[in-house]
Design a protein around this motif. Structure first.
Motif, PDB file in Angstrom:
ATOM      1  N   GLY A 199     -13.573  16.430 -35.821  1.00 27.24           N
ATOM      2  CA  GLY A 199     -13.623  15.491 -36.932  1.00 27.24           C
ATOM      3  C   GLY A 199     -14.959  15.515 -37.651  1.00 27.24           C
TER       4      GLY A 199
ATOM      5  N   ARG B 264     -14.204  12.754 -29.221  1.00 26.96           N
ATOM      6  CA  ARG B 264     -15.190  12.227 -30.153  1.00 26.96           C
ATOM      7  C   ARG B 264     -16.580  12.592 -29.631  1.00 26.96           C
TER       8      ARG B 264
ATOM      9  N   THR C 106     -10.387  13.021 -33.882  1.00 27.41           N
ATOM     10  CA  THR C 106      -9.191  13.244 -34.690  1.00 27.41           C
ATOM     11  C   THR C 106      -7.996  12.636 -33.961  1.00 27.41           C
ATOM     12  N   ASP C 107      -6.801  13.005 -34.411  1.00 27.69           N
ATOM     13  CA  ASP C 107      -5.600  12.516 -33.731  1.00 27.69           C
ATOM     14  C   ASP C 107      -5.186  13.413 -32.567  1.00 27.69           C
TER      15      ASP C 107
ATOM     16  N   PRO D 134     -11.008   7.028 -35.638  1.00 29.80           N
ATOM     17  CA  PRO D 134      -9.723   7.270 -36.308  1.00 29.80           C
ATOM     18  C   PRO D 134      -8.684   6.280 -35.789  1.00 29.80           C
TER      19      PRO D 134
END
Length: 235
Positions: free
Chosen positions: A41, A54, A47-48, A107
């Motif tokens: 990200g 992270r 992200t997903d 997110p």
């Protein structure tokens, strides 16, 4: 699969770009680390994806240790090993410091599908540990809000359940190791499969605290010796 193959094909170019940018100093770190954003990200926000963690806000010492471990093959994941293979210590340190300074929002996260019994068990293990098996509370090392502790203890908040479960499993079975004494291997090997699932479910359900910064060095009296400390003067 197509996205994964595209990433693999891009890695040699990305590695060259990273190294050259570090040498000539023409670009900021945002531009230098675009290759990392595809998985982790923008600004390391996450992200997903369940399996790409992270990076933002984790202590720089911890991030540096992981980057060096991937580069030197002590931690194994082919795209990371390949991308970092020729990166020098000074540049890895710059990468670590960049991500440590970032504070992007999390997110959106889907609600957990874990049952109440599992979440309650996870909360107990994370906040109280299990004295009978020698498992300390996670917060005794990772901080009261689970954002980590300087210089080398990572934050746990903001990670997805499958990622947490996979890493605990890797420590349990020795496929992920840390600098000796490997405290996480000691702790993870004392957890059952059900314990791992419960810990992962509860930690992944936590919101990001108002201040996501790691605790200051020495804020927590760690319950056992850990060798994972920032590298000084190289590796």
């Amino acid at each position: 699969m197509a996205a994964f193959l595209s990433l693999i094909l891009a890695l040699p170019v990305a590695g060259t770009v990273l190294a050259q940018a570090a040498v000539d100093g023409k670009d900021g770190m945002d531009e230098r680390l675009l290759a990392c954003a595809a998985c982790h990200g923008a600004q390391g926000a996450g992200t997903d994806s369940d399996y790409f963690p992270r990076l933002a806000g984790k202590p720089a010492g911890y991030l540096l240790n992981q980057l060096v471990a991937f580069r030197d093959g002590r931690r194994k994941y082919a795209p990371m090993n390949y991308l970092l293979e020729f990166q020098p210590d000074d540049y890895l340190r710059k990468m670590a410091e960049y991500y440590a300074a970032q504070r992007p929002p999390l997110p959106p996260r889907p609600p957990t599908d874990a049952g109440k019994d599992v979440l309650d068990r996870g909360q107990t293990l994370v906040t109280q540990g299990n004295p009978a098996t020698g498992v300390p509370p996670c917060g005794s090392c990772h901080g009261p809000t689970f954002t980590g502790m300087e210089p080398g203890v990572p934050g746990l908040v903001g990670l997805r359940a499958n990622y947490i479960s996979a890493q605990l499993g890797a420590f349990r079975y020795g496929t992920r190791t840390a600098i000796a004494p490997d405290c996480m291997q000691t702790i993870a090997s004392s957890l059952t499969e059900a314990d791992v699932a419960a810990v992962a479910a509860w930690l992944s359900s936590l919101p990001m605290p108002a201040d996501p910064s790691p605790a200051r060095k020495g804020s927590n009296a760690m319950p056992l010796a850990c060798g994972s400390q920032p590298l000084e003067g190289g590796h």
